[in-house]
Every structure is written in structure tokens, then in C-alpha cells.
Scaffold this active site. Structure first.
Site, PDB file in Angstrom:
ATOM      1  N   GLU A   1      -6.300  18.617  -8.748  1.00  0.00           N
ATOM      2  CA  GLU A   1      -7.591  18.103  -8.259  1.00  0.00           C
ATOM      3  C   GLU A   1      -8.227  19.199  -7.405  1.00  0.00           C
ATOM      4  OE1 GLU A   1      -7.692  15.038  -5.153  1.00  0.00           O
ATOM      5  OE2 GLU A   1      -9.515  14.249  -6.053  1.00  0.00           O
TER       6      GLU A   1
ATOM      7  N   SER B   1      -6.331  11.441  -0.359  1.00  0.00           N
ATOM      8  CA  SER B   1      -5.646  12.239  -1.380  1.00  0.00           C
ATOM      9  C   SER B   1      -4.354  11.539  -1.830  1.00  0.00           C
ATOM     10  CB  SER B   1      -5.315  13.612  -0.801  1.00  0.00           C
ATOM     11  OG  SER B   1      -4.513  13.447   0.346  1.00  0.00           O
TER      12      SER B   1
ATOM     13  N   LYS C   1     -10.483   3.232  10.846  1.00  0.00           N
ATOM     14  CA  LYS C   1     -10.057   4.578  11.271  1.00  0.00           C
ATOM     15  C   LYS C   1     -10.807   5.573  10.392  1.00  0.00           C
ATOM     16  CE  LYS C   1      -7.672   7.847  10.566  1.00  0.00           C
ATOM     17  NZ  LYS C   1      -8.230   9.220  10.348  1.00  0.00           N
TER      18      LYS C   1
ATOM     19  N   CYS D   1     -14.705  11.210  -5.730  1.00  0.00           N
ATOM     20  CA  CYS D   1     -13.471  10.889  -6.451  1.00  0.00           C
ATOM     21  C   CYS D   1     -13.780  10.476  -7.886  1.00  0.00           C
ATOM     22  CB  CYS D   1     -12.721   9.785  -5.738  1.00  0.00           C
ATOM     23  SG  CYS D   1     -13.659   8.277  -5.713  1.00  0.00           S
TER      24      CYS D   1
ATOM     25  N   PHE E   1     -12.938  11.903   4.059  1.00  0.00           N
ATOM     26  CA  PHE E   1     -14.144  12.542   4.604  1.00  0.00           C
ATOM     27  C   PHE E   1     -15.358  12.397   3.694  1.00  0.00           C
ATOM     28  CE2 PHE E   1     -12.802  15.973   1.761  1.00  0.00           C
ATOM     29  CZ  PHE E   1     -14.019  16.385   1.245  1.00  0.00           C
TER      30      PHE E   1
ATOM     31  N   GLU F   1     -11.128  12.131  10.544  1.00  0.00           N
ATOM     32  CA  GLU F   1     -11.358  12.967  11.734  1.00  0.00           C
ATOM     33  C   GLU F   1     -12.338  14.100  11.441  1.00  0.00           C
ATOM     34  OE1 GLU F   1      -8.719  12.617   9.930  1.00  0.00           O
ATOM     35  OE2 GLU F   1      -7.446  14.391   9.822  1.00  0.00           O
TER      36      GLU F   1
HETATM   37  P1  NAD Z   1      -6.890  12.964   3.111  1.00  0.00           P
HETATM   38  O1  NAD Z   1      -5.804  12.325   2.338  1.00  0.00           O
HETATM   39  O2  NAD Z   1      -6.659  14.325   3.664  1.00  0.00           O
HETATM   40  O3  NAD Z   1      -7.294  12.039   4.364  1.00  0.00           O
HETATM   41  C1  NAD Z   1      -7.575  10.678   4.236  1.00  0.00           C
HETATM   42  C2  NAD Z   1      -7.178   9.947   5.511  1.00  0.00           C
HETATM   43  O4  NAD Z   1      -5.782  10.097   5.708  1.00  0.00           O
HETATM   44  C3  NAD Z   1      -7.859  10.492   6.762  1.00  0.00           C
HETATM   45  O5  NAD Z   1      -8.306   9.412   7.537  1.00  0.00           O
HETATM   46  C4  NAD Z   1      -6.764  11.281   7.474  1.00  0.00           C
HETATM   47  O6  NAD Z   1      -6.858  11.188   8.867  1.00  0.00           O
HETATM   48  C5  NAD Z   1      -5.479  10.621   6.989  1.00  0.00           C
HETATM   49  N1  NAD Z   1      -4.380  11.574   6.814  1.00  0.00           N
HETATM   50  C6  NAD Z   1      -4.447  12.848   6.357  1.00  0.00           C
HETATM   51  N2  NAD Z   1      -3.219  13.390   6.274  1.00  0.00           N
HETATM   52  C7  NAD Z   1      -2.350  12.449   6.692  1.00  0.00           C
HETATM   53  C8  NAD Z   1      -0.931  12.401   6.821  1.00  0.00           C
HETATM   54  N3  NAD Z   1      -0.172  13.444   6.519  1.00  0.00           N
HETATM   55  N4  NAD Z   1      -0.366  11.260   7.272  1.00  0.00           N
HETATM   56  C9  NAD Z   1      -1.117  10.185   7.576  1.00  0.00           C
HETATM   57  N5  NAD Z   1      -2.466  10.178   7.471  1.00  0.00           N
HETATM   58  C10 NAD Z   1      -3.077  11.286   7.038  1.00  0.00           C
HETATM   59  O7  NAD Z   1      -8.187  12.923   2.170  1.00  0.00           O
HETATM   60  P2  NAD Z   1      -9.594  13.644   2.389  1.00  0.00           P
HETATM   61  O8  NAD Z   1      -9.453  15.108   2.201  1.00  0.00           O
HETATM   62  O9  NAD Z   1     -10.226  13.144   3.635  1.00  0.00           O
HETATM   63  O10 NAD Z   1     -10.431  13.027   1.172  1.00  0.00           O
HETATM   64  C11 NAD Z   1     -10.448  13.594  -0.116  1.00  0.00           C
HETATM   65  C12 NAD Z   1      -9.478  12.897  -1.047  1.00  0.00           C
HETATM   66  O11 NAD Z   1      -9.775  11.512  -1.114  1.00  0.00           O
HETATM   67  C13 NAD Z   1      -9.567  13.398  -2.482  1.00  0.00           C
HETATM   68  O12 NAD Z   1      -8.262  13.519  -2.991  1.00  0.00           O
HETATM   69  C14 NAD Z   1     -10.331  12.305  -3.201  1.00  0.00           C
HETATM   70  O13 NAD Z   1     -10.082  12.222  -4.588  1.00  0.00           O
HETATM   71  C15 NAD Z   1      -9.842  11.095  -2.492  1.00  0.00           C
HETATM   72  N6  NAD Z   1     -10.759   9.987  -2.633  1.00  0.00           N
HETATM   73  C16 NAD Z   1     -10.379   8.961  -3.462  1.00  0.00           C
HETATM   74  C17 NAD Z   1     -11.232   7.893  -3.660  1.00  0.00           C
HETATM   75  C18 NAD Z   1     -10.840   6.782  -4.574  1.00  0.00           C
HETATM   76  O14 NAD Z   1     -11.559   5.796  -4.615  1.00  0.00           O
HETATM   77  N7  NAD Z   1      -9.744   6.864  -5.284  1.00  0.00           N
HETATM   78  C19 NAD Z   1     -12.470   7.844  -3.008  1.00  0.00           C
HETATM   79  C20 NAD Z   1     -12.815   8.904  -2.158  1.00  0.00           C
HETATM   80  C21 NAD Z   1     -11.948   9.972  -1.974  1.00  0.00           C
END
Ligand code: NAD
Length: 490
Positions: free
Chosen positions: A383, A227, A174, A282, A150, A177
């Protein structure tokens, strides 16, 4: 009854096959702005099928022609920067200026990918035996897909997508959401590109949609950002199904302040890094490790500057910091701050009760600082992904590096110092993939890989630059013999 977003598949706006929807909420107002389909495997089935059909023509389109679409993409994004940034701020919460900065990073990746005719070139050895030559061709893989988080609704798909399609793959984006409107608007604008149908597709949804991507036989390459638990799941499931996966995870980034650091610059940069995008980057500094007397020189000034930051609706001109993404996220962060206090940390600045007049239902937390944080505590290790900065004091640079190296994450680590020797030791020994020296957010430019380590990344080739080109191509080695005798006899 608010609008339900549609998927973009094979050049058409199509309703999801799933009836279930999720609300998209403006985090500054708490109001619903639209609804997004929860998604299902049939949506991916449809998108992957069309993208696979389109691949046959796209892979045979010369790279020099493929990049012409990218030149137009750049112009479209630049011409609509304010409009796209406003949508981004409304659904994601970051300030309008932060949304515009994100756009710049997206455009930089398109610019780099425009160099594909050169970037895809490979090696050639003449006469490996008499009259025999050997060389490598880089070819696209098929249908690629990216799954985004997000916190950067504009930028993150552009770490992958422009490279993938420039290399001759077709693609499915994708979006998260939680923030699906920004990419939907970008796709509407991209209709004027007149890309061949099926080359670029977008499918909304959550978990079921992601799992369908991970298992679909037409999708051989997947880029994920999110994450760490989900990054691990994506990597394990995708690779189990024979795919190549690059999976970027969470972070807990430390910034080391040496006693000789320039205090004024250091404080300003650290506060920007920790509280920019409400700490939901991040690469945000979430821990400051002061070495020796650096603690006295910077701690009070960090508190004072953080206190001066104005929290509010990101669309209001003088606001420095917007809300966090959801009410659940706000509650989780507030709980973690309390955990830190219960574990013995000192609360040096408390943003838990911040009030934003006119936006009482927004997910606001003001800048928060915890001092004397114990590196064994939960608040140090977790985190937080919010505007919370922990401060830890140590006596030597070696102790600071040791703390960084014990951390399960390795997205970035930064040092503030005037000493070249200290900086060199740090960059050589710190176990993190992106290193900053007198830099607060060590975000690689598009022509460098985004190089997370440890539990911040699963895979080998990263996003952006030559890594993205390698990831979205496979090498074919050709050994050729041409004998002059044959032509004479023919
Ligand atoms: P998230 O993991 O909740 O969601 C990321 C994506 O995964 C979304 O598109 C979501 O629909 C999907 N998703 C969520 N749960 C899922 C599941 N159980 N099974 C399959 N797909 C699933 O992450 P978020 O809250 O949207 O973003 C924040 C996180 O992203 C933080 O941990 C941040 O550190 C990380 N992040 C990392 C970087 C990097 O470059 N390393 C960059 C930006 C954000």
C-alpha cells in the site's frame, strides 16, 4: 511555544496528564501549527470514568430525545462547513473542496443516525406458547470509542459516533495525532449542543492512549480505522480483553478496464480516484488492470490527464492535488517508486521532483504513473498511500479477477465496461467488500455498511448504517407470560 491542545472530558477542556507533546505540521508549508499531547493511560482512565458515570442517565434518555442533539449537530456542522474545512486542509493537506466533500459525508451519517428510534426496533413473536410472548430489545453497551487515521479528520469519527450515542452509549473520540485540530474545533462547536456532561468526550494522543482504550474495563466497544498492522493489533488486543472491535485497515484497490469501456469517462474517473486527496484515500485506485486492447485506449490518456493536474497548497483555488501528510511519508513514497523502477516497471509519469513555488518546504509529490508493473513485485503488493498509480496489463477478465483475488487487501475493486455480463461476473467473483461498476471510488453512502474484506477489515459488523447500530447495541431476548387468572385472584 505554540498552543498545546486539550482533551474534552465530562464537558470540560482539560490538559493531558502527559507532559510529552507532538508537533502538528501543515504539510503544505512544513510549519508547525500547534502541539498535541502524546497522551497517556490516565487520560483514558479519566475519560472512561466520566463517560461511564454519564451512561446511567444517557441510556435512560428516550431515543426520541437523544436524536434531538443529532439534528442540532447536523446544523452546526453545516453552518461551519467552510471554517472546519479550512482547518482540515491546513493540517491534512487535501484541497479545500475535498475537505468540504468530507463534511458532507459526515453529515450524511448524522442524518441516518437520526433514524435511531426506528433503526433500534426489533422483533416480537406473540404466543410462542399459549399466553407467552417473546421479543428482542436492543440496548446500548456502555462507553464506546473510536480511533481515527489522519486522512479523513472530519468524516471518519462520524461513521461510528452518531450511531453510538443515538443508541444510548456514551463516547470517546481519539483523533489522529497528525490532524487533531479539526476534531478539536468540532468539539468546541458541539459545546452549544448542551449534551449532558460526559456523553461525548475527546482524548488526544498516540500509541499509549490507544493501548489504554483497548484495555480499559469500562469500554466494551471499539471502532478503529487506520493501517493494517495497527488494525490487527487493535483487533487482537481489544478482543483479548473481551471487547467487540470493528477494525478497518489498509488497502490496495484495483480498477479493471475492459476493452469496451467508455474511454473518456473511464480515464477521467480513474485519474480522480488515483490522485484525489493525493492518493491518500483508502478507496483510491492504486492499480489499473487493463484487459486486452484497453491498454492502448486508456494508458496515454491517463498519463495526459494526470500530467495536467496542478499540485500545490490545498487552500489555493486552482490546485487539484495537495501534499502528502508528512516528510517521512514523502520519503517512503519516493523510495517505493524507485523500488518499482528497480523491479522493472516503466516510469510513465514522474512526480518526484515537483516544485511548488512559495511552498518549498511542503511534502509535495506530483502524480506518478508506473507502467508494466509486475504483480509479483513489491511495489504492486505494498500500500503506497500516495499519488502513485501502477498499470498492469492482462488478456482476460478472468486474469484480472484472479489478480484481485490474490491481493491480501479487499477494500474495493472496480470495473469499467459497457457489458452487463462482464460487470455481473466481476461483482459476483471479485473478493473485495466494496465494488464499483463504472465508479472510481466505491464509497458506500451512510445508509450502507463500509464493507472492507480480507486484511482491509478485522471484525464482522462494519461502520455506518444498520451495521453500526448492531455494533453499538446488544440484544436482550425477553420471554413473557401473563396469565389473566392472576389478576382476577389479586
Ligand atoms: P495509522 O495506523 O498509522 O494510525 C491510525 C490510528 O492508530 C491513529 O489514531 C494512531 O494514533 C493510532 N496508532 C498508530 N500506531 C499505533 C500503534 N503502534 N499502536 C496503537 N495505536 C497506533 O494510520 P494512518 O497513517 O493515520 O492512516 C492511513 C491508513 O489508514 C492507511 O493504511 C489507509 O488505508 C487506512 N485507512 C483505511 C480506511 C478504511 O476504511 N479501511 C479508511 C481510511 C484510512
Amino acid at each position: 511555544m505554540s498552543t498545546i491542545l486539550k482533551n474534552y472530558i465530562n464537558g470540560q477542556w482539560i490538559e493531558s496528564k502527559s507532559d510529552a507533546t507532538m508537533s502538528v505540521i501543515n504539510p503544505a508549508t512544513g510549519l508547525r501549527i500547534c502541539r498535541v499531547p502524546a497522551g497517556c493511560s490516565q487520560d483514558i482512565e479519566e475519560a472512561a470514568g466520566w463517560a461511564n458515570q454519564a451512561w446511567a442517565g444517557w441510556r435512560n434518555t428516550p431515543a426520541t430525545q437523544r436524536v434531538q442533539y443529532l439534528f442540532k449537530m447536523k446544523q452546526i456542522l453545516e453552518a461551519h462547513t467552510d471554517e472546519i474545512a479550512e482547518i482540515c486542509t491546513k493540517e491534512c493537506g487535501k484541497t479545500f473542496a475535498e475537505s468540504k466533500a468530507e463534511m458532507t459525508r459526515a453529515v450524511e451519517n448524522i442524518e441516518v443516525a437520526c433514524g435511531i428510534p426506528t433503526l433500534m426496533q426489533s422483533v416480537f413473536s406473540e404466543d410462542i406458547a399459549t399466553g407467552v410472548d417473546e421479543f428482542v430489545i436492543r440496548q446500548p453497551l456502555g462507553v464506546g470509542a473510536c480511533i481515527s487515521p489522519f486522512n479523513f479528520p472530519i468524516m471518519i469519527p462520524f461513521w461510528f459516533m452518531p450511531y453510538a450515542i443515538a443508541c444510548g452509549n456514551t463516547y470517546i473520540v481519539k483523533p489522529s495525532e497528525k490532524v487533531p485540530m479539526t476534531m478539536t474545533r468540532i468539539f468546541e462547536l458541539f459545546e452549544t449542543l448542551n449534551l449532558p456532561k460526559g456523553v461525548l468526550n475527546m482524548v488526544h494522543g498516540g500509541r499509549e492512549t490507544v493501548d489504554a482504550i483497548l484495555k480499559h474495563p469500562f469500554i466494551p466497544a471499539i471502532s478503529f480505522v487506520g493501517s493494517t498492522p495497527v488494525a490487527k493489533h487493535v483487533y487482537q488486543t481489544g478482543t483479548l480483553h473481551g471487547k467487540r472491535v470493528q477494525s478497518q485497515g489498509g488497502a490496495k484497490n484495483a480498477v479493471v478496464v475492459m476493452p469496451d469501456a467508455d474511454a473518456e469517462t473511464t480515464v477521467k474517473i480513474i485519474v480522480d480516484s488515483a490522485f484525489g486527496c493525493a492518493g491518500q484515500r483508502c478507496l483510491a485506485a492504486s492499480v489499473v488492470i487493463t484487459v486486452g486492447e484497453a491498454s492502448e485506449k486508456v494508458t496515454q490518456n491517463i498519463i495526459a490527464l494526470a500530467q495536467s493536474k496542478k499540485t500545490g497548497n490545498g487552500m489555493v483555488a486552482d490546485v487539484d492535488m495537495g501534499p502528502v501528510i508528512t516528510m517521512e511519508s514523502k520519503e517512503r513514497i519516493i523510495k517505493l517508486i524507485q523500488t518499482g523502477i528497480d523491479e522493472g516497471a516503466e516510469i510513465l509519469l514522474d512526480g518526484r521532483d515537483v516544485k511548488v513555488t512559495g511552498f518549498e518546504d511542503g511534502n509535495f509529490i506530483g502524480p506518478t504513473i508506473l507502467g508494466k508493473v509486475n504483480p509479483d513485485s513489491e511495489v504492486y503488493k505494498t500500500e503506497i498511500f500516495g499519488p502513485v498509480l501502477s498499470i498492469v496489463n492482462v488478456e482476460t477478465l478472468e486474469e484480472a479477477i484472479d489478480l484481485i483475488n490474490k491481493n491480501r487487501y479487499g477494500n474495493s475493486a472496480c470495473i469499467f465496461t459497457r457489458s452487463g455480463a462482464a460487470a455481473r461476473k466481476f461483482r459476483h467473483n471479485a473478493l473485495a467488500g466494496n465494488i464499483g461498476v463504472n465508479i472510481g471510488v466505491a464509497a458506500p453512502m451512510a445508509f450502507f455498511p463500509f464493507s472492507g474484506w480480507k486484511e482491509s477489515f478485522f471484525g464482522d459488523l462494519h461502520g455506518q448504517s444498520s451495521h453500526a447500530v448492531e455494533f453499538y447495541t446488544q440484544t436482550k431476548v425477553v420471554i413473557e407470560r401473563w396469565n389473566e387468572e392472576w389478576s382476577r385472584k389479586f
